[in-house]
Design an enzyme around this catalytic site. Sequence first.
Site, short mmCIF file in Angstrom:
data_model
loop_
_atom_site.label_atom_id
_atom_site.label_comp_id
_atom_site.label_asym_id
_atom_site.label_seq_id
_atom_site.Cartn_x
_atom_site.Cartn_y
_atom_site.Cartn_z
N CYS A 100 -64.19 -19.68 29.14
CA CYS A 100 -64.88 -19.05 29.79
C CYS A 100 -64.40 -17.72 28.78
O CYS A 100 -63.59 -17.16 28.60
CB CYS A 100 -64.24 -18.10 30.97
SG CYS A 100 -63.94 -16.56 31.82
N CYS A 104 -68.13 -10.98 30.75
CA CYS A 104 -69.82 -10.78 32.04
C CYS A 104 -69.30 -10.38 33.45
O CYS A 104 -70.30 -9.47 34.23
CB CYS A 104 -70.08 -12.34 32.24
SG CYS A 104 -70.29 -13.25 30.53
N THR A 191 -60.55 -12.42 36.37
CA THR A 191 -60.82 -13.23 35.35
C THR A 191 -60.96 -12.40 33.93
O THR A 191 -61.05 -11.18 33.75
CB THR A 191 -62.32 -13.25 34.79
OG1 THR A 191 -62.86 -14.58 36.22
CG2 THR A 191 -62.84 -13.94 34.05
N GLU A 256 -56.77 -16.17 34.40
CA GLU A 256 -56.83 -16.03 35.73
C GLU A 256 -55.98 -15.17 35.68
O GLU A 256 -54.65 -15.55 36.02
CB GLU A 256 -57.55 -16.62 36.88
CG GLU A 256 -58.48 -16.63 37.02
CD GLU A 256 -59.94 -17.46 35.85
OE1 GLU A 256 -59.28 -18.41 35.85
OE2 GLU A 256 -61.01 -17.15 35.42
N HIS A 291 -74.21 -12.90 38.48
CA HIS A 291 -72.59 -13.80 38.26
C HIS A 291 -73.49 -15.34 38.22
O HIS A 291 -73.05 -15.82 37.83
CB HIS A 291 -71.23 -13.35 39.08
CG HIS A 291 -70.80 -13.80 37.69
ND1 HIS A 291 -70.26 -12.96 36.16
CD2 HIS A 291 -69.43 -14.39 38.08
CE1 HIS A 291 -69.21 -13.71 35.85
NE2 HIS A 291 -68.80 -14.71 36.80
N TYR A 295 -73.54 -18.17 35.51
CA TYR A 295 -73.34 -19.04 35.38
C TYR A 295 -74.44 -20.11 34.93
O TYR A 295 -74.10 -20.99 33.91
CB TYR A 295 -72.78 -20.19 36.15
CG TYR A 295 -71.62 -19.78 36.85
CD1 TYR A 295 -71.00 -18.08 36.83
CD2 TYR A 295 -70.22 -20.33 37.87
CE1 TYR A 295 -69.72 -18.02 36.53
CE2 TYR A 295 -69.76 -19.84 38.20
CZ TYR A 295 -68.72 -18.95 37.63
OH TYR A 295 -67.56 -18.37 37.83
N CYS A 298 -73.55 -18.88 30.10
CA CYS A 298 -72.26 -20.32 30.46
C CYS A 298 -72.32 -21.25 30.07
O CYS A 298 -71.30 -21.32 29.39
CB CYS A 298 -71.11 -18.63 30.34
SG CYS A 298 -70.26 -19.30 32.19
N GLU A 446 -63.64 -23.57 38.36
CA GLU A 446 -64.04 -22.03 38.43
C GLU A 446 -66.08 -22.66 38.45
O GLU A 446 -67.03 -21.60 39.36
CB GLU A 446 -64.34 -21.51 37.18
CG GLU A 446 -65.06 -19.71 37.09
CD GLU A 446 -64.53 -19.62 35.53
OE1 GLU A 446 -63.22 -18.33 35.41
OE2 GLU A 446 -65.39 -19.78 34.24
FE1 SF4 Z 1 -66.28 -16.58 32.19
FE2 SF4 Z 1 -68.98 -17.32 32.60
FE3 SF4 Z 1 -68.06 -15.67 34.35
FE4 SF4 Z 1 -68.73 -15.34 31.79
S1 SF4 Z 1 -69.97 -15.42 33.46
S2 SF4 Z 1 -66.84 -14.28 33.23
S3 SF4 Z 1 -67.37 -16.70 30.77
S4 SF4 Z 1 -67.55 -17.66 34.09
#
Ligand code: SF4
Length: 482
Positions: A100, A104, A191, A256, A291, A295, A298, A446
């Site tokens: 991560c 984001c 995060t 985190e 968000h 996912y 990422c 996560e």
């Molecule tokens: Fe982390 Fe993925 Fe969330 Fe970006 S989208 S903050 S890489 S978990």
Amino acid sequence: MNINDPESYLESLRTLERNVYVLGERCTNTVDNPLVRPSANAVAETYEVGAEPEAASLLFTTSHLSGREISRFTHIHQSTDDLVDKVLMQRLLGRRTATCFQRCVGMDGFNALYSVTHECDEAHGTPYHARFKDYLEWVQDSNVVVEGAMTDVKGDRSLRPGEQPDPDMFLHLVDRTPEGIVVRGAKAHQTGALNSHEILVMPTTAMREGEEEFAVSFAVPADTKGITFVLGRQPSDTRKMEGSPLDLGNRYGSQEALVIFDDVFVPSERVFMCGETDQSGKVVERFASFHRQSYGGCKVGVGDVLIGAAQLAADYQGSSKASHVRDKITEMVHLNETLFCCGIACSAQGRATEAGNYEVEPLLANICKLNVTRFPFEIARLLQDIAGGLIVTMPSEKDFDNPETAAYLEKYLKGVDSVPTLDRIKVLKFIENMTVGCGAAAYLTESIHGAGSPQAQRIMISRLANLKEKVELAKRISHIED
Ligand code: SF4
């Protein structure tokens, strides 16, 4: 502040005077703390990758506010192409870090608040949208990292925010002054909290009438008086402190923290919601949709690295031609690309909001995230299956360095003859990190709970599914009259 490269990013973090605790001790320099550094490395990569010509168009774009070039992490999506490019950028960075990269949440918070502050002003005559745009333009020009803070600690889950024996279980307003507001509470699982310059706070759930004190949104610098950070632990995290890159398995990591707001003053120009309960649910839903789309980028990038690791492990031990191994790797690709399809689909089907920015198609974004709660676990299971039990029984880097044992390990842990034993061990240590070590925090747990736990997606899917329309379709085909 104008951060343009990894060095200036890391240096800027060193200037923050925050109240941070790591393993029970006050930590004044998080950047150089070995427990934190892998996660700072992952964020720093977001400043590094843009320097590469083929990545620049994904990492940079043009601000609709200033017309200047900005990081896409600070951008307000102006089209469905922007939404698609966001997913492509996230996949690229997932491939580069296998973790991560933390920026984001702020980006998704910006895009949710951009439309909701506009609609709030229309409904209530509030001044939030212009304030928010001023703040955002400063973020775009300075290119700081902004942590998006949504998840309250929530206390007794059977009670509403106003019913908790301790009102601080949900972050809330405790005072108003002519200059601003004072807030108290805590945000959990934050995060990238220690790698951020700013914190963007949003309500954690849709508030109701009578819960005005909990309907607050604002931004503050991370070193504001009254804010305390406590770093969360991860499996095998002290390997980061052993100075042993082999045993760590990945030089990048996630992070985190619990972020506590103890009577923190927020100046009026940084307040974007204060008491408008009817707007709070929209922030939550739009942020969550963005968000959940994220996912599909990422985690897919991380999946690419894991599929590569599966192939490497098989090559290094001589099993890559076995049909069941080829089948398993094909299945991993199928699962990973299915997640990508969801991320792209909810982006391509996005639409303009009243404020003019683009949001994702929420049903498909929720489908994306619900798949993410499952598929990475299957990908990790197949990866462990291919790699073998050695991923959890390997000796340490120190044993490979010790002349008493090095030759034995070189001889007895060898796979195919042409591959150095240590290369085989390196990829297996990476697999260990990602599936049972500290990397599993970002790739697995996560994937279940980040951007909302699976039940939150099921509720949204059931609300958005339009079953009535599907029933009408079935009745028409079946010649059923009303
Ligand atoms: Fe982390 Fe993925 Fe969330 Fe970006 S989208 S903050 S890489 S978990």
